[in-house]
Design a protein around this motif. Structure first.
Motif, short mmCIF file in Angstrom:
data_model
loop_
_atom_site.label_atom_id
_atom_site.label_comp_id
_atom_site.label_asym_id
_atom_site.label_seq_id
_atom_site.Cartn_x
_atom_site.Cartn_y
_atom_site.Cartn_z
N GLN A 1 51.47 -18.89 51.38
CA GLN A 1 50.74 -18.61 52.62
C GLN A 1 50.74 -17.11 52.92
O GLN A 1 51.74 -16.43 52.73
CB GLN A 1 51.37 -19.35 53.80
CG GLN A 1 50.66 -19.11 55.13
CD GLN A 1 51.42 -19.64 56.33
OE1 GLN A 1 52.61 -19.91 56.24
NE2 GLN A 1 50.74 -19.77 57.44
N CYS B 1 55.41 -24.84 55.05
CA CYS B 1 55.59 -24.05 56.27
C CYS B 1 56.76 -24.61 57.07
O CYS B 1 57.24 -25.71 56.82
CB CYS B 1 54.32 -24.03 57.12
SG CYS B 1 53.81 -25.66 57.72
N ASP C 1 57.41 -16.49 57.88
CA ASP C 1 56.45 -16.51 58.98
C ASP C 1 57.21 -16.22 60.26
O ASP C 1 58.29 -16.77 60.48
CB ASP C 1 55.79 -17.89 59.04
CG ASP C 1 54.67 -17.98 60.05
OD1 ASP C 1 54.28 -16.94 60.64
OD2 ASP C 1 54.17 -19.09 60.27
N SER D 1 60.09 -20.55 54.03
CA SER D 1 59.64 -21.68 53.22
C SER D 1 59.69 -21.30 51.74
O SER D 1 59.10 -20.29 51.33
CB SER D 1 58.21 -22.07 53.62
OG SER D 1 58.16 -22.34 55.02
N MET E 1 47.21 -21.91 53.83
CA MET E 1 48.33 -22.41 53.04
C MET E 1 47.71 -23.07 51.82
O MET E 1 46.98 -24.07 51.94
CB MET E 1 49.16 -23.39 53.85
CG MET E 1 49.68 -22.78 55.14
SD MET E 1 50.37 -24.00 56.27
CE MET E 1 50.24 -23.10 57.83
#
Length: 250
Positions: free
Chosen positions: A230, A76, A94, A70, A203
């Motif tokens: 995040q 996200c 992530d 991201s 986030m």
């Protein structure tokens, strides 16, 4: 239903977490201007599979990549692409690693080249939000206390907390109970118990918190175009406090 983990199960999750830690450390050298997020996705998949793990996100409900990548206003679930990173970008990666059926989940943000002062502050405050929440995790802590401490710190620094995505239990399944909100009121919600394993993954947006969804049905971005950041760890509650399974240590 909350699945309480045994010490042996937590040890197996730690094995997955150890590999996830290695990946994030390796990415520090890979994230740079001129590299595409699709190249990073391929790097991560090879890194994990070469070491006996599996990128659990790939194929999850049809998600086609090994990582979520991201960039800037993407909150996200960003899709890796051929777009090359630029100097000044803010990137969050992530991923979930599976080793022998046990999972670990961690997101980390990276400054690409020379990040703006606003971006640097956002990264610092987001990480502080995560660790302030981790500091209060122990048996008896209420979920509302976790959300409250994150929201209070973010808003005190002029930022906002995304409401639409939450932390979650994890074990053999990527998403288990409980849901862990990153905002809320203290002294509310269920109490933590020894053996619970879950993520905290705030986030934080530089602007307002409302989101917009891309046409791919996965990627969320800030509605106002502001930066988002995040950080996420997988945590195990012990009788004395907490183990941060995905702690990178440096």
């Amino acid at each position: 239903m909350i699945i309480i983990k045994t010490e042996k199960e937590i040890e197996k999750m730690q094995t997955a977490a150890d590999l996830l830690i290695q990946v994030h450390r390796a990415l520090r050298e890979e994230v740079k201007p001129g590299v595409s997020t699709l190249e990073l996705d391929r790097f991560v998949e090879k890194f994990i599979t070469d070491r006996g793990g599996y990128p659990e996100q790939k194929g999850y409900q049809g998600f086609p990549f090994s990582i979520c990548a991201s960039v800037n206003d993407e909150i996200c679930h960003g899709f890796p692409s051929e777009r090359k990173l630029k100097d000044g970008d803010l990137l969050t990666i992530d991923m979930v690693v599976n080793v022998d059926g046990y999972l670990a989940d961690s997101a980390w943000s990276y400054a690409v080249g020379n990040l703006s002062d606003e971006g640097k502050k956002l990264m610092t405050v987001t990480k502080e939000c995560l660790y302030k929440a981790i500091d209060i995790v122990k048996p008896g802590t209420r979920l509302g206390d976790i959300g409250h401490i994150i929201q209070s710190h973010a808003e005190a620094n002029g930022f906002s907390v995304v409401r639409d995505f939450v932390g979650h239990g994890i074990g053999k399944n990527m998403h288990e109970d409980p849901q862990v909100l990153h905002y809320g009121k203290p002294n509310r919600g269920m109490r933590l118990e020894e053996g619970m394993v879950f993520t905290i993954e705030p986030m934080i947006n530089a602007g307002d918190w409302p989101i917009a969804m891309d046409d791919n049905g996965w990627t969320a971005r800030t509605r106002d175009g502001s930066l988002s950041c995040q950080y996420e760890h997988t945590l195990a509650v012990t009788k004395d406090g907490v183990i941060v399974l995905t702690e990178q240590g440096d």
